[in-house]
Enzyme design. Structure first.
Site, PDB file in Angstrom:
ATOM      1  N   TRP A  64       0.826  -1.222   0.000  1.00 55.29           N
ATOM      2  CA  TRP A  64       0.000   0.000   0.000  1.00 55.29           C
ATOM      3  C   TRP A  64       0.849   1.256   0.000  1.00 55.29           C
ATOM      4  CZ3 TRP A  64      -4.359  -0.685  -2.019  1.00 55.29           C
ATOM      5  CH2 TRP A  64      -5.046  -1.891  -1.834  1.00 55.29           C
TER       6      TRP A  64
ATOM      7  N   ASP B 266      -1.042   6.328   6.902  1.00 54.45           N
ATOM      8  CA  ASP B 266      -2.131   5.453   6.485  1.00 54.45           C
ATOM      9  C   ASP B 266      -2.329   4.417   7.593  1.00 54.45           C
ATOM     10  OD1 ASP B 266      -3.826   3.569   5.412  1.00 54.45           O
ATOM     11  OD2 ASP B 266      -2.737   3.324   3.526  1.00 54.45           O
TER      12      ASP B 266
ATOM     13  N   LYS C 104     -11.888  -2.131   8.069  1.00 53.82           N
ATOM     14  CA  LYS C 104     -11.164  -3.123   8.870  1.00 53.82           C
ATOM     15  C   LYS C 104     -11.553  -2.986  10.340  1.00 53.82           C
ATOM     16  CE  LYS C 104      -8.041  -2.375   5.231  1.00 53.82           C
ATOM     17  NZ  LYS C 104      -8.271  -3.533   4.457  1.00 53.82           N
TER      18      LYS C 104
HETATM   19  N1  PMP Z   1      -4.147   1.268   2.615  1.00 48.17           N
HETATM   20  C1  PMP Z   1      -4.156   0.125   3.331  1.00 48.17           C
HETATM   21  C2  PMP Z   1      -3.200  -0.020   4.485  1.00 48.17           C
HETATM   22  C3  PMP Z   1      -5.063  -0.876   3.009  1.00 48.17           C
HETATM   23  O1  PMP Z   1      -5.081  -2.014   3.713  1.00 48.17           O
HETATM   24  C4  PMP Z   1      -5.950  -0.691   1.921  1.00 48.17           C
HETATM   25  C5  PMP Z   1      -6.954  -1.747   1.488  1.00 48.17           C
HETATM   26  N2  PMP Z   1      -7.433  -2.563   2.215  1.00 48.17           N
HETATM   27  C6  PMP Z   1      -5.897   0.491   1.197  1.00 48.17           C
HETATM   28  C7  PMP Z   1      -4.973   1.453   1.573  1.00 48.17           C
HETATM   29  C8  PMP Z   1      -6.820   0.741   0.027  1.00 48.17           C
HETATM   30  O2  PMP Z   1      -8.150   0.704   0.409  1.00 48.17           O
HETATM   31  P1  PMP Z   1      -9.335   0.964  -0.640  1.00 48.17           P
HETATM   32  O3  PMP Z   1      -9.340  -0.204  -1.561  1.00 48.17           O
HETATM   33  O4  PMP Z   1     -10.582   1.007   0.203  1.00 48.17           O
HETATM   34  O5  PMP Z   1      -9.063   2.251  -1.323  1.00 48.17           O
END
Ligand code: PMP
Length: 362
Positions: A103, A173, A197
């Site tokens: 991520w 994040d 989550k």
């Molecule tokens: N950052 C982290 C740490 C994640 O775990 C996730 C997805 N689970 C995201 C960003 C992206 O999330 P989304 O698909 O809802 O944009």
């Protein structure tokens, strides 16, 4: 109806059962209104209370001082990868990214479309198995902010300390470990987290931003991509995710009833230790992905002797009521996501299953 399974999915993820029960009980008539919260105008006084309750719950649980705004935004954390540099990275400055997993890597690539970025750490060469010692990193003199991911959901690596960047605003994040432990809010300029989550359902992202950073936002951004509009209009520059915000309030109530983030952290540590103990005492049958000091308390990532056995493990686990254990499609393996809503009994059931599976296949 079949009994509910233990859901180890990484997100959307398990929501505490009492929260779902309360939402069910209120589904047709919210607080005697004769309508569902989903049918209610976001401009109604009732919904304004719901939104205030969700924000107050987060403020209390995370001990956020008044100089932080709490915003509810759609588009997921992925949209934040773009909004953050658009709002906070002026020309001539650089964004430093600490990349410890999939991520963070995506966030850095996206930010690079809007300005200059520098990777202050990049764990990709070693397969994202570790987090650096934060005290040993150095940052650009012209850094507008430093960004990192406190818990990498796919790789299962987590920081066990908070970054102090010596006055440079820290962007974090926290999608997959927010509310799992206490934080020191004053260490951050901006925190963002997808709800799916530890905070509620997908479709709403919590953005916590320090007042002085709002003043840096340039004019001319598209309306819905400008943090100032969310601040000015109480998270409602347009119709928000009313259902998601409502559930966030209920999850906050539940977490307070559990004793708050201090209590939940102790429980989370116990849960993770149970699974890592099974891995460590398996004499190599189970191999953990992350280095010991970087192991995530939220996403326990491991492998079995072959991809084929990984798959059999997941199929048999599912039949035993242990769901959602397949690793992310980009990395494979097995991943047990054990967020706040996963009870200790679920982790114990998985540990028993792991021991049993090993004895049958080892
Ligand atoms: N950052 C982290 C740490 C994640 O775990 C996730 C997805 N689970 C995201 C960003 C992206 O999330 P989304 O698909 O809802 O944009």
């Amino acid at each position: 109806m079949r009994d509910r399974v233990f859901n180890f999915s990484a997100g959307p993820a398990a929501i505490p059962t009492p929260v779902l029960e309360k939402a069910r009980d209120e589904l047709l008539s919210f607080e005697g209104s004769g309508m569902s919260i989903m049918e209610m105008s976001h401009r109604s006084a009732r919904f304004e209370e719901v939104l205030a309750k969700a924000a107050d719950g987060l403020r209390e649980l995370l001990a956020l001082p008044e100089h932080f705004h709490i915003l509810f935004i759609q588009g997921g954390p992925t949209l934040q990868f773009s909004m953050i540099p658009m709002n906070l990275l002026p020309p001539g400055q650089v964004a430093d990214h600490i990349v410890t997993g999939a991520w963070g890597a995506k966030a850095a690539i996206e930010a690079g479309k809007f300005g200059t970025i520098r990777r202050a750490f990049d764990g990709s060469a070693s397969g994202f198995t570790t987090v650096p010692d934060l005290g040993e990193l150095s940052f650009s003199p012209t850094a507008a902010f430093v960004q990192y991911t406190s818990n990498e959901t796919i790789d299962g690596v987590q920081f066990h300390e908070e970054l102090d960047a010596g006055g440079i605003p820290v962007v974090c994040d926290m999608s997959s470990d927010i509310l799992s432990r206490p934080i020191d809010a004053d260490k951050y300029g901006l925190i963002f987290a997808g709800a799916q989550k530890n905070i509620g359902p997908s479709g709403v992202t919590v953005v916590i931003i320090r007042e002085d950073l709002i003043e840096r936002v340039p004019d001319g951004l598209p309306y819905l991509l400008d943090y100032r509009e969310y601040v000015r209009q109480g998270s409602m520059p347009n119709t928000p995710n009313t259902w998601g915000i409502y559930l966030i309030g209920l999850v906050c109530d539940w977490l307070r009833e559990q004793g708050g983030v201090d209590v939940i952290e102790v429980r989370n540590r116990r849960k993770a230790a149970i699974l890592y103990d099974v891995i460590d005492s398996s004499e190599g049958f189970y191999t953990g992905h992350a280095d010991r000091g970087s192991r995530s308390l939220m996403n326990v990532t491991f492998r079995l002797p072959s991809a084929e056995i990984d798959e059999r493990f997941c199929i048999e686990a599912e039949a035993a009521g242990l769901d959602g254990l397949r690793g992310h499609r980009s990395v494979g393996g097995v991943r047990a996501s054990i967020y706040n809503a996963m009870p200790e009994s679920g982790v114990a059931a998985l540990a028993d299953f792991m021991s049993d599976f090993m004895h049958r296949n080892g």
